[in-house]
Design a protein around this motif. Sequence first.
Motif, mmCIF file in Angstrom:
data_model
loop_
_atom_site.group_PDB
_atom_site.id
_atom_site.type_symbol
_atom_site.label_atom_id
_atom_site.label_comp_id
_atom_site.label_asym_id
_atom_site.label_seq_id
_atom_site.Cartn_x
_atom_site.Cartn_y
_atom_site.Cartn_z
ATOM 1 N N LEU A 409 3.022 17.136 -1.441
ATOM 2 C CA LEU A 409 2.468 18.427 -1.846
ATOM 3 C C LEU A 409 2.827 18.679 -3.300
ATOM 4 N N CYS A 410 1.808 18.759 -4.149
ATOM 5 C CA CYS A 410 2.030 18.942 -5.582
ATOM 6 C C CYS A 410 1.851 20.404 -5.982
ATOM 7 N N GLY A 411 0.614 20.919 -5.890
ATOM 8 C CA GLY A 411 0.377 22.320 -6.192
ATOM 9 C C GLY A 411 0.400 23.201 -4.948
ATOM 10 N N ALA A 412 0.086 22.638 -3.794
ATOM 11 C CA ALA A 412 0.125 23.401 -2.549
ATOM 12 C C ALA A 412 1.567 23.785 -2.241
ATOM 13 N N THR A 413 1.766 24.990 -1.761
ATOM 14 C CA THR A 413 3.119 25.481 -1.490
ATOM 15 C C THR A 413 3.580 25.179 -0.075
ATOM 16 N N ALA A 414 2.646 24.802 0.803
ATOM 17 C CA ALA A 414 2.992 24.484 2.187
ATOM 18 C C ALA A 414 1.837 23.713 2.804
ATOM 19 N N GLU A 415 2.078 23.102 3.929
ATOM 20 C CA GLU A 415 1.013 22.447 4.658
ATOM 21 C C GLU A 415 0.042 23.484 5.221
ATOM 22 N N GLY A 416 -1.177 23.054 5.501
ATOM 23 C CA GLY A 416 -2.145 23.924 6.172
ATOM 24 C C GLY A 416 -3.068 24.693 5.250
ATOM 25 N N GLN A 417 -2.881 24.566 3.928
ATOM 26 C CA GLN A 417 -3.714 25.300 2.977
ATOM 27 C C GLN A 417 -4.962 24.498 2.625
ATOM 28 N N GLY A 418 -6.005 25.185 2.127
ATOM 29 C CA GLY A 418 -7.182 24.504 1.599
ATOM 30 C C GLY A 418 -8.370 24.423 2.525
ATOM 31 N N VAL A 419 -8.254 24.868 3.765
ATOM 32 C CA VAL A 419 -9.373 24.803 4.710
ATOM 33 C C VAL A 419 -10.394 25.887 4.357
ATOM 34 N N THR A 420 -11.643 25.499 4.120
ATOM 35 C CA THR A 420 -12.703 26.469 3.833
ATOM 36 C C THR A 420 -13.806 26.450 4.893
ATOM 37 N N ASP A 421 -13.669 25.594 5.902
ATOM 38 C CA ASP A 421 -14.601 25.595 7.037
ATOM 39 C C ASP A 421 -13.800 25.549 8.336
ATOM 40 N N PRO A 422 -13.184 26.673 8.702
ATOM 41 C CA PRO A 422 -12.373 26.687 9.926
ATOM 42 C C PRO A 422 -13.204 26.520 11.191
ATOM 43 N N VAL A 423 -14.490 26.853 11.127
ATOM 44 C CA VAL A 423 -15.350 26.724 12.311
ATOM 45 C C VAL A 423 -15.489 25.252 12.712
ATOM 46 N N LEU A 424 -15.773 24.390 11.735
ATOM 47 C CA LEU A 424 -15.878 22.965 12.029
ATOM 48 C C LEU A 424 -14.546 22.418 12.523
ATOM 49 N N ARG A 425 -13.477 22.860 11.909
ATOM 50 C CA ARG A 425 -12.149 22.381 12.328
ATOM 51 C C ARG A 425 -11.884 22.753 13.785
ATOM 52 N N GLU A 426 -12.232 23.965 14.156
ATOM 53 C CA GLU A 426 -12.022 24.404 15.538
ATOM 54 C C GLU A 426 -12.901 23.611 16.500
ATOM 55 N N ARG A 427 -14.134 23.314 16.060
ATOM 56 C CA ARG A 427 -15.047 22.567 16.923
ATOM 57 C C ARG A 427 -14.531 21.137 17.153
ATOM 58 N N ILE A 428 -13.963 20.520 16.122
ATOM 59 C CA ILE A 428 -13.404 19.170 16.264
ATOM 60 C C ILE A 428 -12.178 19.194 17.169
ATOM 61 N N GLY A 429 -11.358 20.209 17.033
ATOM 62 C CA GLY A 429 -10.132 20.323 17.825
ATOM 63 C C GLY A 429 -8.911 19.974 17.005
ATOM 64 N N GLU A 430 -7.995 20.905 16.913
ATOM 65 C CA GLU A 430 -6.820 20.743 16.064
ATOM 66 C C GLU A 430 -6.012 19.497 16.410
ATOM 67 N N GLU A 431 -6.034 19.091 17.675
ATOM 68 C CA GLU A 431 -5.226 17.940 18.077
ATOM 69 C C GLU A 431 -5.650 16.651 17.381
ATOM 70 N N LYS A 432 -6.916 16.572 16.965
ATOM 71 C CA LYS A 432 -7.407 15.365 16.297
ATOM 72 C C LYS A 432 -6.692 15.107 14.972
ATOM 73 N N PHE A 433 -6.160 16.176 14.381
ATOM 74 C CA PHE A 433 -5.535 16.060 13.057
ATOM 75 C C PHE A 433 -4.029 15.799 13.136
ATOM 76 N N HIS A 434 -3.506 15.702 14.347
ATOM 77 C CA HIS A 434 -2.049 15.582 14.495
ATOM 78 C C HIS A 434 -1.644 14.381 15.342
ATOM 79 N N LEU A 435 -2.550 13.437 15.550
ATOM 80 C CA LEU A 435 -2.243 12.290 16.410
ATOM 81 C C LEU A 435 -1.114 11.440 15.862
ATOM 82 N N PHE A 436 -0.969 11.397 14.531
ATOM 83 C CA PHE A 436 0.050 10.530 13.930
ATOM 84 C C PHE A 436 1.348 11.288 13.626
ATOM 85 N N ARG A 437 1.435 12.520 14.070
ATOM 86 C CA ARG A 437 2.651 13.311 13.835
ATOM 87 C C ARG A 437 3.565 13.345 15.057
ATOM 88 N N ARG A 438 3.258 12.559 16.059
ATOM 89 C CA ARG A 438 4.059 12.572 17.280
ATOM 90 C C ARG A 438 5.484 12.107 17.006
#
Length: 438
Positions: A409-438
Amino acid sequence: MSELLEAVRSGASGRELAEIDLPTRYRAAFTLKDEVGIFEGQEDKDVRRSLHVGEVEMPEIAPDECVVAVMSAAINFNTVWSAIFEPVPTFTFLEKFGRQGWYGARHDLPYHILGSDAAGVVVRTGAGVKHWKVGDHVVISPSYVDEEDHGSYDDGMMSETQLAWGFETNFGALGEYCVAKANQLIKKPAHLTWEEAGSNTLCAGTAYRMLVGAHGARMKQGDVVLVWGATGGLGSFATQLVLNGGGIPVAVVSSEEKAEIVRSQGCEHVINRSELDLGEGGLRSPKAGRILGEAIRRRVGEDPGIVFEYLGRETFGASVYVAKRGGKIVTCGSSTGYKHEYDNRFLWMRLKSIIGSHGFNYHEAVQVNRLFGLGMIHPTLSRSYPLDEAGEATRAVQTNQHVGKVAVLCGATAEGQGVTDPVLRERIGEEKFHLFRR
């Protein structure tokens, strides 16, 4: 903290950003020319010794360049190579570039700002930039191509002057700002966070060219594809591209934990190589190809038509052996060693092909990011570090203490910033973005 970066963080408009002065200095992660040689004679070349974070000068930009406020960057293995000054110190590249007039001379400095993957906001454009404007949200392709080189019009990677941004050039991704050519910029997938968007292009673009593009294996529906290192940066995207294109991936991993990650991506056929009875020689033993081939056929009933190779010396002999008659071994690297040994009889007598692949062109970078934007493939981010800990992030990659991708993270102050299409993200499912964080 500069006023401009603060405005970017607060979501200021392009017009507002253009009215704020560009800072003359900014914070970045860099190596130092006078430290080349500090690892001579040492077995553990700890990159935390050579990668520094501090203030650097803002360079003058050329007419075809942009300044981007970097929200997040990623660590790739070329950052490790830069930080251990191998196989050659990257200052050699900067010196060569520096002989190309003032445009190149800006890069020949006593410090090298590293990083070849980034996502951020355009804050300045050169006088000749036509298609990008201040305020645009972008990711950056690391393929640095000279538009005056005729080879680039056939394929950007055929240009004799093609460079890897942030490795063979200066002012790379690991800083609050970076400088990139306009033809490196790509629209950021709107549903991804900064750290997700900034961790994809180098590895995903490389895998796309190897498997999908016209210059690689040209995978088709139903092709069986052996993917080495399927939870690594390259392998994690290769598996997704095979599945998305109607192929059948056979993923090779080194532990059951990693096998579970790959299965969670939808890959049915997984080989845990630690469970193969290979003997002392491991994957380099003469019998390794036969044992691996039997394991593949037990799962899918046939030999792979494509082998996705980047490990090199340890695996290459087995890769040549297991590919089916007329099959293709496509390779983009040799992380376990450059000098390969294989039995050439299995290549020529069974009409197989070895395809060398390096990087990707601008079109391929745009196309793979389009797949991210459509939600057809997903980031494989496992961890993020703050800019101050860029050395720790690079050390994690150096020692293979990670899966998937590692972000900074360079300019971002925390994870989770920058999303401008939350509808698509919700449709895909949040779990798809965290498979490698187990």
